[in-house]
Design a protein around this motif. Structure first.
Motif, PDB file in Angstrom:
ATOM      1  N   VAL A   1     -40.285  65.424 -44.720  1.00  0.00           N
ATOM      2  CA  VAL A   1     -40.456  66.891 -43.581  1.00  0.00           C
ATOM      3  C   VAL A   1     -41.146  65.828 -42.785  1.00  0.00           C
ATOM      4  N   TYR A   2     -41.210  65.765 -41.198  1.00  0.00           N
ATOM      5  CA  TYR A   2     -42.363  64.938 -40.811  1.00  0.00           C
ATOM      6  C   TYR A   2     -42.841  66.532 -39.198  1.00  0.00           C
ATOM      7  N   GLU A   3     -43.938  66.058 -39.342  1.00  0.00           N
ATOM      8  CA  GLU A   3     -44.983  67.380 -38.601  1.00  0.00           C
ATOM      9  C   GLU A   3     -45.314  66.403 -37.574  1.00  0.00           C
ATOM     10  N   ALA A   4     -46.017  66.908 -35.960  1.00  0.00           N
ATOM     11  CA  ALA A   4     -46.849  65.612 -35.989  1.00  0.00           C
ATOM     12  C   ALA A   4     -47.963  66.774 -35.838  1.00  0.00           C
ATOM     13  N   GLY A   5     -49.195  66.229 -35.477  1.00  0.00           N
ATOM     14  CA  GLY A   5     -50.118  66.870 -35.240  1.00  0.00           C
ATOM     15  C   GLY A   5     -50.377  67.562 -33.999  1.00  0.00           C
ATOM     16  N   SER A   6     -51.457  67.790 -33.438  1.00  0.00           N
ATOM     17  CA  SER A   6     -52.779  67.741 -31.729  1.00  0.00           C
ATOM     18  C   SER A   6     -52.416  66.460 -31.220  1.00  0.00           C
ATOM     19  N   GLY A   7     -51.836  65.422 -31.748  1.00  0.00           N
ATOM     20  CA  GLY A   7     -52.148  63.552 -31.789  1.00  0.00           C
ATOM     21  C   GLY A   7     -50.927  63.726 -30.709  1.00  0.00           C
ATOM     22  N   ALA A   8     -50.899  62.426 -30.008  1.00  0.00           N
ATOM     23  CA  ALA A   8     -49.359  61.746 -29.276  1.00  0.00           C
ATOM     24  C   ALA A   8     -49.111  60.407 -30.047  1.00  0.00           C
ATOM     25  N   MET A   9     -50.128  59.826 -30.869  1.00  0.00           N
ATOM     26  CA  MET A   9     -49.320  59.242 -31.695  1.00  0.00           C
ATOM     27  C   MET A   9     -49.603  59.061 -33.285  1.00  0.00           C
ATOM     28  N   ALA A  10     -49.132  58.378 -34.276  1.00  0.00           N
ATOM     29  CA  ALA A  10     -49.431  59.254 -35.748  1.00  0.00           C
ATOM     30  C   ALA A  10     -49.803  57.764 -36.635  1.00  0.00           C
ATOM     31  N   GLY A  11     -50.049  58.387 -37.712  1.00  0.00           N
ATOM     32  CA  GLY A  11     -50.681  57.152 -37.950  1.00  0.00           C
ATOM     33  C   GLY A  11     -50.101  57.335 -39.202  1.00  0.00           C
ATOM     34  N   ASP A  12     -49.046  58.150 -39.772  1.00  0.00           N
ATOM     35  CA  ASP A  12     -48.537  58.878 -40.594  1.00  0.00           C
ATOM     36  C   ASP A  12     -47.249  57.986 -41.177  1.00  0.00           C
ATOM     37  N   PHE A  13     -46.833  57.773 -42.526  1.00  0.00           N
ATOM     38  CA  PHE A  13     -45.006  57.295 -42.084  1.00  0.00           C
ATOM     39  C   PHE A  13     -44.660  57.078 -43.559  1.00  0.00           C
ATOM     40  N   TYR A  14     -43.421  57.294 -43.654  1.00  0.00           N
ATOM     41  CA  TYR A  14     -42.698  57.339 -45.080  1.00  0.00           C
ATOM     42  C   TYR A  14     -41.647  56.057 -44.784  1.00  0.00           C
ATOM     43  N   ASP A  15     -41.153  55.514 -46.303  1.00  0.00           N
ATOM     44  CA  ASP A  15     -40.151  54.578 -45.954  1.00  0.00           C
ATOM     45  C   ASP A  15     -39.245  54.901 -47.749  1.00  0.00           C
ATOM     46  N   LEU A  16     -38.282  54.630 -47.314  1.00  0.00           N
ATOM     47  CA  LEU A  16     -37.215  54.776 -48.751  1.00  0.00           C
ATOM     48  C   LEU A  16     -35.976  53.616 -47.864  1.00  0.00           C
ATOM     49  N   CYS A  17     -36.624  52.031 -49.058  1.00  0.00           N
ATOM     50  CA  CYS A  17     -35.682  51.098 -48.849  1.00  0.00           C
ATOM     51  C   CYS A  17     -34.983  50.388 -49.689  1.00  0.00           C
ATOM     52  N   GLN A  18     -33.848  49.268 -49.967  1.00  0.00           N
ATOM     53  CA  GLN A  18     -33.902  49.552 -50.908  1.00  0.00           C
ATOM     54  C   GLN A  18     -34.694  48.022 -50.770  1.00  0.00           C
ATOM     55  N   THR A  19     -34.967  47.746 -52.248  1.00  0.00           N
ATOM     56  CA  THR A  19     -35.579  46.517 -52.667  1.00  0.00           C
ATOM     57  C   THR A  19     -35.015  45.554 -53.988  1.00  0.00           C
ATOM     58  N   GLY A  20     -33.830  45.309 -54.593  1.00  0.00           N
ATOM     59  CA  GLY A  20     -32.969  44.801 -55.250  1.00  0.00           C
ATOM     60  C   GLY A  20     -31.722  45.173 -55.755  1.00  0.00           C
ATOM     61  N   PRO A  21     -30.846  45.338 -56.372  1.00  0.00           N
ATOM     62  CA  PRO A  21     -29.621  45.561 -56.813  1.00  0.00           C
ATOM     63  C   PRO A  21     -29.865  46.535 -56.927  1.00  0.00           C
ATOM     64  N   THR A  22     -30.304  47.069 -57.823  1.00  0.00           N
ATOM     65  CA  THR A  22     -30.691  48.341 -59.061  1.00  0.00           C
ATOM     66  C   THR A  22     -32.613  48.565 -58.367  1.00  0.00           C
ATOM     67  N   ARG A  23     -32.665  48.695 -57.604  1.00  0.00           N
ATOM     68  CA  ARG A  23     -34.382  49.297 -56.875  1.00  0.00           C
ATOM     69  C   ARG A  23     -34.341  49.469 -55.570  1.00  0.00           C
ATOM     70  N   THR A  24     -34.925  50.385 -55.638  1.00  0.00           N
ATOM     71  CA  THR A  24     -34.916  51.858 -54.366  1.00  0.00           C
ATOM     72  C   THR A  24     -35.958  51.648 -54.088  1.00  0.00           C
TER      73      THR A  24
END
Length: 367
Positions: free
Chosen positions: A160-183
């Motif tokens: 879930v991501y909900e923007a606050g009152s500002g136009a630009m956000a400093g919050d972030f998240y990520d989900l990425c593969q870093t190896g054959p069996t690692r995420t």
């Protein structure tokens, strides 16, 4: 010379004058027609600039109307010069007034047509700039907190991501593969509001991807990231984040946290906080971080969030970390997507006004 001849000659002069005036207005309308058609083509291609196109079209129609009126009056004067009685001819002589105006102000009319064309172009550019200003934060947020996340085999993911009152956000998240069996799962927050924290968040997110692929230990990846970001020389910005690396082959999760609010882990029938294992990024370029490993079994769930969730306010009271843990403890088996949405709804219901800070929530369950 008789009065009739004088009237006929005058009508011929009026007809000629109206014809020239029609040409002047026609030239003006032709310029506006080109502007209207050009803007219409751009609207079809880009989907923007409709107001500027409509403005040019309106001006064009006015000019065409005036040119047509002069052309018709010119023809009428010629007809009257041949067949009309004297009273009608005398009335038509009044047209010498607007004809004189057209002659006198003809260059100005053409100049005004050029100005109208330029104004229409400026209107179109202004619409493009406004559209970009509205679209840029959305596109930027889509990079920092994407709606679609990659599928991890054997895991269920909610966000879930909900923007606050500002136009630009400093919050972030990520989900990425870093190896054959690692995420790797990451969630973080850059201090401040506006474009600068957003740029920093973008740098942190994608630099961390590189370091998590290079180092198996997330703590070492955070140390490298901290050294690089500290060298950027922006002492007013600090970054909190937590990263967890899932190893599907080993059945483990190893996490490290840089001063981030505690994540929550549902495992072995209880909810456990995952507290910081090192300071905020950019606070100390030589800071050290540690990592901790948790064995995963089916049903275990990791819940990560940014401080906008815990800091939702009702008067002086905050929603708080413990309330987040209690909501997870109440129904730990619910769908990860439902959990994230339920937490956001609970914070919004708790607050006595709209949430002013950005909120990002990430939940990952082994299934």
């Amino acid at each position: 010379m008789t009065l009739t001849r004088i009237v006929e000659a005058s009508l011929v002069v009026v007809a000629a004058g109206c014809g020239v005036s029609a040409v002047v207005w026609a030239r003006s309308s032709r310029r506006l027609q080109r502007a209207w058609r050009r803007l219409g083509t751009e609207v079809e291609k880009q989907g923007r600039g409709a107001d500027a196109r409509d403005l040019a079209r309106s001006q064009f129609r006015k000019e065409v109307h005036t040119a047509s009126m002069y052309a018709l009056v010119s023809v009428a004067c010629l007809v009257l010069a041949i067949w009309a009685p004297k009273p009608a001819g005398l009335v038509m002589l009044v047209m010498l007034v607007p004809v004189s105006v057209s002659f006198h102000y003809g260059p100005r009319f053409l100049a005004e047509a050029r100005v109208a064309e330029q104004r229409a172009a400026l209107e179109r550019r202004a619409e493009e700039v406004l559209a970009q200003e509205e679209l840029a934060p959305l596109r930027w947020a889509a990079r920092l907190a994407p709606f679609e996340l990659p599928v991890i085999e054997g895991f269920e993911v909610g966000r879930v991501y909900e923007a606050g009152s500002g136009a630009m956000a400093g919050d972030f998240y990520d989900l990425c593969q870093t190896g054959p069996t690692r995420t790797a799962a990451v969630i973080g927050d850059v201090s401040g509001h506006g474009i600068e924290p957003s740029i920093t968040a973008f740098q942190v997110k994608y630099l961390l991807r590189v370091f998590l692929r290079e180092y198996r230990d997330p703590a070492q990846a955070l140390e490298e990231l901290n050294a690089v970001m500290s060298a950027e020389g922006r002492p007013e910005e600090f970054v909190s984040l937590i990263t967890a690396v899932f190893d599907t082959a080993a059945g483990t999760m190893r996490y490290a946290s840089a001063g981030h609010p505690p994540g929550w882990m549902w495992t072995d029938g209880e909810v456990r906080p995952l507290r910081a294992t090192g300071p905020l990024l950019c606070l100390d370029p030589h800071a050290t971080y540690t990592s901790r490993e948790v064995e995963l079994t089916p049903g275990d769930l990791l819940l990560l969030y940014t401080d906008g969730l815990a800091e939702a306010r009702a008067g002086e009271a905050q929603f708080g970390e413990e309330r987040i843990g209690a909501l997870l403890r109440r129904d730990p088996g619910q769908d990860a997507r439902v959990l994230c949405k339920g937490l956001l709804d609970a914070a919004q219901d708790f607050a006595d006004g709209p949430l002013t800070d950005d909120v990002a929530i990430l939940a990952i369950r082994r299934i």
